[in-house]
Scaffold this motif. Structure first.
Motif: not given
Length: 319
Positions: A113-123
């Motif tokens: 898993y790859l997580a980024v701070a704030g997440g992804f801009a996906i509805a």
């Protein structure tokens, strides 16, 4: 300019997943979500995200991603992984910073898993960003990532400085080398005592036909006592069906919601993350436990995980 990942290579099967899409199984929509919920939750905690925020899930091999935009991002990768950032090896289970123009290459993964701070801009779709590819639902255009995709990052959250390596063995009970534990049934009476004993004593291998819908196993066939067709019944994650050829099928996250094969056993919740780390060619054995034991194991594991997550989030917010 918004930050995002250019997908240089997509890997074998890279999708956006979160904790799952629940409440729609009566309409034929399975939960989907992370195959290894523990590694998924830890990746999010490392960068200060909520436990259920969407992250990229890698299968067998990871993706090669280049960060574009004007700002750096914090990220963490968990699971059984090898990776490099601008050709420099990085350890998993750490928080790292990635600069615009940098390239992250995930070389090997089982389920990672790859997580980024704030997440992804996906509805979200039906309350979740999880990808259900066979229904073209959720995630990035309802499918796995492809070369040339651009995945937008959400507004960056503060996630503190880089962290030291965490004790991977401690954080990966999925690496336990022991049988997958199951509870009986619910259609165990469709099999003779000898058939059940053969199932529990046998060694099975994960077939190359396995996917997020189900793991097809090959090994000693399990004979039916009363035929292999039943009135269609609800199927859960971890349900072990025995079709006409006697070879077990374990229902996974993208499973059908009902099925007409008898279920000889069900994988316990505490072992589902470990099951999610299996790949084609891996061998499996099963161990029968009581429902009471299964509940006790899950309570202990869940409490331990929540303790880890709280500590990781606290560190993420301090820097």
């Amino acid at each position: 300019m918004a930050n995002g990942f250019d997908v240089l290579t997509p890997g074998v099967y890279t999708t956006l997943q979160d904790a799952g899409r629940f409440g729609f199984e009566d309409r034929g929509v399975p939960p989907s979500g992370a195959m290894d919920e523990m590694s998924f939750a830890i990746a999010n905690a490392l960068v200060g995200n909520t436990e259920a925020m969407g992250a990229l899930e890698f299968t067998l091999t990871g993706a090669t991603l280049r960060l574009t935009g004007n700002a750096s991002c914090r990220f963490a990768v968990t699971g059984d992984m090898h990776m490099t950032l601008d050709d420099v090896a990085l350890p998993p289970y750490c928080r790292h910073r990635m600069q615009p123009g940098s390239t992250l290459r995930v070389i090997r993964a089982r389920s990672g898993y790859l997580a980024v701070a704030g997440g992804f801009a996906i509805a979200p779709v039906m309350g979740s960003v999880s990808t259900l590819a066979r229904a073209a639902l959720g995630g990035f255009n309802g499918r796995p990532l492809q070369k040339g995709d651009w995945l937008t990052l959400a507004a960056t959250q503060h996630a503190g400085p880089p962290t030291d390596s965490l004790p991977v063995q401690q954080l990966m009970p999925q690496r336990e080398r022991r049988p997958i534990r199951v509870v009986a049934g619910p259609q165990q009476t469709h099999f003779s005592p000898a058939g059940v004993a053969s199932f529990l004593a046998g060694e099975y291998r994960v077939s190359g036909e396995s996917d997020r819908m189900g793991y097809r196993l090959s090994g000693p066939p399990v004979p039916h006592l009363q035929g292999f067709n039943i009135v269609s019944d609800a199927i859960y994650r971890g349900s072990i069906q025995i079709p006409g050829n006697g070879q077990p099928i374990i229902a996974m996250n993208d499973r059908q919601t009902t099925g007409g094969y008898p279920r000889i056993a069900t994988v316990i919740r505490a072992d589902l993350a470990r099951l999610g780390q299996q790949k084609p060619g891996d061998s499996l054995r099963f161990e029968l436990v009581s429902v009471e034991k299964a509940e006790s194991l899950w309570i202990g594991r869940h409490q331990h995980l929540q303790s880890w997550l709280a500590e990781l989030r606290e560190v993420a917010q301090l820097g």
